[in-house]
Design a protein around this motif. Structure first.
Motif, PDB file in Angstrom:
ATOM      1  N   PRO A  54       0.811  -1.223   0.000  1.00  0.00           N
ATOM      2  CA  PRO A  54       0.000   0.000   0.000  1.00  0.00           C
ATOM      3  C   PRO A  54       0.844   1.272   0.000  1.00  0.00           C
ATOM      4  CG  PRO A  54      -0.949  -1.600   1.482  1.00  0.00           C
ATOM      5  CD  PRO A  54       0.388  -2.152   1.056  1.00  0.00           C
ATOM      6  N   PHE A  55       1.913   1.290   0.812  1.00  0.00           N
ATOM      7  CA  PHE A  55       2.779   2.471   0.805  1.00  0.00           C
ATOM      8  C   PHE A  55       3.399   2.680  -0.573  1.00  0.00           C
ATOM      9  CE2 PHE A  55       7.240   3.781   0.800  1.00  0.00           C
ATOM     10  CZ  PHE A  55       7.073   5.123   1.109  1.00  0.00           C
ATOM     11  N   VAL A  56       3.887   1.613  -1.172  1.00  0.00           N
ATOM     12  CA  VAL A  56       4.555   1.712  -2.474  1.00  0.00           C
ATOM     13  C   VAL A  56       3.611   2.243  -3.545  1.00  0.00           C
ATOM     14  CG1 VAL A  56       5.649   0.396  -4.339  1.00  0.00           C
ATOM     15  CG2 VAL A  56       6.225  -0.105  -1.955  1.00  0.00           C
ATOM     16  N   ILE A  57       2.419   1.652  -3.641  1.00  0.00           N
ATOM     17  CA  ILE A  57       1.503   2.048  -4.716  1.00  0.00           C
ATOM     18  C   ILE A  57       0.929   3.445  -4.489  1.00  0.00           C
ATOM     19  CG2 ILE A  57      -0.633   1.056  -3.771  1.00  0.00           C
ATOM     20  CD1 ILE A  57       0.589   0.939  -7.446  1.00  0.00           C
ATOM     21  N   VAL A  58       0.674   3.809  -3.229  1.00  0.00           N
ATOM     22  CA  VAL A  58       0.194   5.165  -2.958  1.00  0.00           C
ATOM     23  C   VAL A  58       1.291   6.178  -3.273  1.00  0.00           C
ATOM     24  CG1 VAL A  58      -0.636   6.768  -1.193  1.00  0.00           C
ATOM     25  CG2 VAL A  58      -1.466   4.426  -1.225  1.00  0.00           C
ATOM     26  N   GLY A  59       2.535   5.841  -2.897  1.00  0.00           N
ATOM     27  CA  GLY A  59       3.655   6.721  -3.216  1.00  0.00           C
ATOM     28  C   GLY A  59       3.804   6.923  -4.716  1.00  0.00           C
ATOM     29  N   ILE A  60       3.642   5.841  -5.491  1.00  0.00           N
ATOM     30  CA  ILE A  60       3.739   5.940  -6.952  1.00  0.00           C
ATOM     31  C   ILE A  60       2.637   6.838  -7.495  1.00  0.00           C
ATOM     32  CG2 ILE A  60       3.437   4.636  -9.103  1.00  0.00           C
ATOM     33  CD1 ILE A  60       4.891   2.300  -7.715  1.00  0.00           C
ATOM     34  N   ASN A  61       1.414   6.649  -6.994  1.00  0.00           N
ATOM     35  CA  ASN A  61       0.296   7.476  -7.448  1.00  0.00           C
ATOM     36  C   ASN A  61       0.530   8.952  -7.135  1.00  0.00           C
ATOM     37  OD1 ASN A  61      -2.476   6.225  -8.522  1.00  0.00           O
ATOM     38  ND2 ASN A  61      -1.434   4.673  -7.288  1.00  0.00           N
ATOM     39  N   ILE A  62       1.056   9.223  -5.956  1.00  0.00           N
ATOM     40  CA  ILE A  62       1.335  10.618  -5.599  1.00  0.00           C
ATOM     41  C   ILE A  62       2.416  11.196  -6.504  1.00  0.00           C
ATOM     42  CG2 ILE A  62       2.258  12.139  -3.801  1.00  0.00           C
ATOM     43  CD1 ILE A  62       0.886  10.339  -1.725  1.00  0.00           C
ATOM     44  N   LEU A  63       3.465  10.413  -6.778  1.00  0.00           N
ATOM     45  CA  LEU A  63       4.553  10.896  -7.631  1.00  0.00           C
ATOM     46  C   LEU A  63       4.083  11.147  -9.067  1.00  0.00           C
ATOM     47  CD1 LEU A  63       7.572   8.755  -6.391  1.00  0.00           C
ATOM     48  CD2 LEU A  63       7.206  11.218  -6.068  1.00  0.00           C
ATOM     49  N   ILE A  64       3.130  10.351  -9.553  1.00  0.00           N
ATOM     50  CA  ILE A  64       2.561  10.597 -10.882  1.00  0.00           C
ATOM     51  C   ILE A  64       1.926  11.984 -10.910  1.00  0.00           C
ATOM     52  CG2 ILE A  64       0.702   9.924 -12.471  1.00  0.00           C
ATOM     53  CD1 ILE A  64       1.228   7.005 -11.642  1.00  0.00           C
ATOM     54  N   ALA A  65       1.169  12.301  -9.861  1.00  0.00           N
ATOM     55  CA  ALA A  65       0.515  13.609  -9.781  1.00  0.00           C
ATOM     56  C   ALA A  65       1.542  14.732  -9.604  1.00  0.00           C
ATOM     57  CB  ALA A  65      -0.488  13.615  -8.630  1.00  0.00           C
ATOM     58  N   VAL A  70      -6.987  -3.138   6.422  1.00  0.00           N
ATOM     59  CA  VAL A  70      -6.993  -2.049   7.402  1.00  0.00           C
ATOM     60  C   VAL A  70      -5.570  -1.555   7.658  1.00  0.00           C
ATOM     61  CG1 VAL A  70      -7.665  -1.399   9.752  1.00  0.00           C
ATOM     62  CG2 VAL A  70      -9.028  -3.072   8.489  1.00  0.00           C
ATOM     63  N   TRP A  71      -5.403  -0.241   7.618  1.00  0.00           N
ATOM     64  CA  TRP A  71      -4.109   0.401   7.899  1.00  0.00           C
ATOM     65  C   TRP A  71      -4.337   1.354   9.077  1.00  0.00           C
ATOM     66  CZ3 TRP A  71      -0.685   2.795   3.450  1.00  0.00           C
ATOM     67  CH2 TRP A  71       0.562   3.169   3.972  1.00  0.00           C
ATOM     68  N   GLY A 113     -10.189   2.765   9.494  1.00  0.00           N
ATOM     69  CA  GLY A 113      -8.911   2.171   9.100  1.00  0.00           C
ATOM     70  C   GLY A 113      -8.874   1.710   7.664  1.00  0.00           C
ATOM     71  N   GLY A 114     -10.016   1.782   6.978  1.00  0.00           N
ATOM     72  CA  GLY A 114     -10.073   1.305   5.600  1.00  0.00           C
ATOM     73  C   GLY A 114     -10.015   2.406   4.564  1.00  0.00           C
ATOM     74  N   TRP A 115      -9.561   3.602   4.964  1.00  0.00           N
ATOM     75  CA  TRP A 115      -9.585   4.728   4.034  1.00  0.00           C
ATOM     76  C   TRP A 115      -8.785   4.455   2.777  1.00  0.00           C
ATOM     77  CZ3 TRP A 115      -5.758   7.745   1.874  1.00  0.00           C
ATOM     78  CH2 TRP A 115      -6.211   8.857   1.127  1.00  0.00           C
ATOM     79  N   ILE A 116      -7.583   3.916   2.901  1.00  0.00           N
ATOM     80  CA  ILE A 116      -6.746   3.755   1.715  1.00  0.00           C
ATOM     81  C   ILE A 116      -7.370   2.769   0.730  1.00  0.00           C
ATOM     82  CG2 ILE A 116      -5.259   1.931   2.657  1.00  0.00           C
ATOM     83  CD1 ILE A 116      -4.316   4.835   0.276  1.00  0.00           C
ATOM     84  N   GLN A 117      -8.027   1.731   1.248  1.00  0.00           N
ATOM     85  CA  GLN A 117      -8.731   0.802   0.361  1.00  0.00           C
ATOM     86  C   GLN A 117      -9.894   1.514  -0.311  1.00  0.00           C
ATOM     87  OE1 GLN A 117     -10.234  -3.542   1.328  1.00  0.00           O
ATOM     88  NE2 GLN A 117     -11.810  -2.049   1.867  1.00  0.00           N
TER      89      GLN A 117
END
Length: 369
Positions: free
Chosen positions: A114-125, A192-193, A241-245
């Motif tokens: 989750p950290f990796v894919i969210v980080g990638i999405n943020i970097l795209i933006a 859940v995160w 806890g399920g916000w990122i999902q």
């Protein structure tokens, strides 16, 4: 006002927002509550759409009129939209692997996905923000105005606000803590995160809203407000806890819809313009596609009002700095690395999320299994 909501279309504009907001919540619930729903929405449907996208691209390359006039080809053909769609969908599939323990989803190291894919999405933006800032500067040097036309025919106004928000996005990546503290819920409906508390969610929502407002201005009413508030609403009231999902699911769903039906937000009675476009009247993105030079664009009488862009950019970087400061303070007090450890233990958000987790999975994660 942030958006131009007035006149005969205002009722449809508000109705469109409500439909998108409720539709995203409903489809997210189908995807998260049922394994079959998740498989259909994030695996089968994207495969079908990929065939459609390839067919449109090949048809346009061969000069076929049906492809050249296809709304997806005309309005949604930039690298960003495809990158965002597939990055979000890959994230959703990865989250399903974690909560259902499919394949590598059982591995401890994959909990950091989750950290990796969210980080990638943020970097795209962030890359898109910096692109707009650079092109706005080049346009100013050449024409005396910061207006520049994107590959999708939308006139953007790039400036320092893009640099500020891009930096805020980078800071936002550092606000994700407890990378390996990702667990299945008791009922296996959610990933859940717990350490992703309201501090990160608030910082992310303000940053991402500004991103859409700057770079997707004709879509921001929907992908800025409705799309951001839907997952936050769900996480606040019934999916702790399920916000990122929620966020990944609704983002992928929206991207698929917008990629196929761009006319909904681009040139219909549901379309909404931000306050940036002064004196635009009912002008929509479709009208802008026919204007190819800055001179012709300015001749329409449209002027720029970037004051809201600048205001939100300041808020974006300020809120992300505050969130990071809270994280640094808590990590120092607890003498913990905030990325390899959970640092919001004891807070209301964290404990409510932990109450929903499968404790066997928590034990396995904390033992490195």
């Amino acid at each position: 006002m942030f958006f131009q909501l007035y006149g005969a279309s205002s009722v449809f504009q508000v109705l469109g927002w409500v439909l998108v907001f409720c539709g995203l919540i409903l489809t997210n619930e189908i995807a998260r509550r049922t394994k079959a729903g998740g498989i259909f929405i994030f695996i089968i449907l994207p495969l079908g759409l990929t065939i459609y996208f390839i067919a449109v691209a090949l048809g346009a390359t061969m000069g076929a009129q049906w492809a050249l006039n296809n709304p997806t080809y005309i309005h949604m053909n930039s690298w960003f939209h495809y990158a965002k769609l597939y990055a979000a969908d890959i994230g959703c599939v990865g989250f399903m692997m974690i909560k259902y323990k499919w394949g590598i989803g059982k591995k401890h190291w994959f909990r950091a996905w989750p950290f990796v894919i969210v980080g990638i999405n943020i970097l795209i933006a962030v890359g898109s923000d910096f692109e707009s800032a650079i092109k706005g500067s080049l346009a100013f040097a050449q024409t005396g105005t910061r207006w520049w036309k994107s590959s999708e025919g939308v006139w953007l106004y790039g400036g320092w606000w893009n640099w500020a928000n891009g930096i805020a996005g980078i800071i936002n990546i550092l606000c994700m803590t407890g990378w390996w503290g990702v667990y299945s819920s008791k009922n296996k409906q959610d990933m859940v995160w717990p350490d992703m508390t309201f501090w990160f969610i608030l910082a992310y929502d303000v940053w991402n809203f500004e991103y859409t407002y700057l770079n997707l201005p004709t879509h921001a009413w929907y992908c800025g407000l409705a799309l951001l508030l839907a997952p936050t609403f769900a996480a606040t009231f019934w999916n702790k806890g399920g916000w990122i999902q929620n966020r990944a699911n609704t983002l992928a769903i929206w991207c698929m819809f917008a990629q196929v039906f761009p006319m909904f937000q681009d040139y219909s009675r549901f379309s909404v313009l931000p306050s940036l476009y002064q004196n635009a009247g009912n002008m929509t993105a479709l009208d802008m596609t026919h204007i190819n030079s800055v001179k012709d664009f300015l001749a329409t009488g449209i002027t720029a009002n970037p004051s809201t862009q600048g205001l939100i950019a300041v808020l974006s970087i300020a809120i992300n700095v505050i969130a990071l400061s809270v994280i640094v303070k808590r990590s120092k007090e607890q003498k913990k690395n905030p990325y390899t450890n959970e640092i919001f233990v004891g807070t209301k958000d964290f404990e409510e999320a932990m109450a929903r987790t499968d404790m066997e999975d928590v034990k396995a994660a904390r033992s490195g299994n």
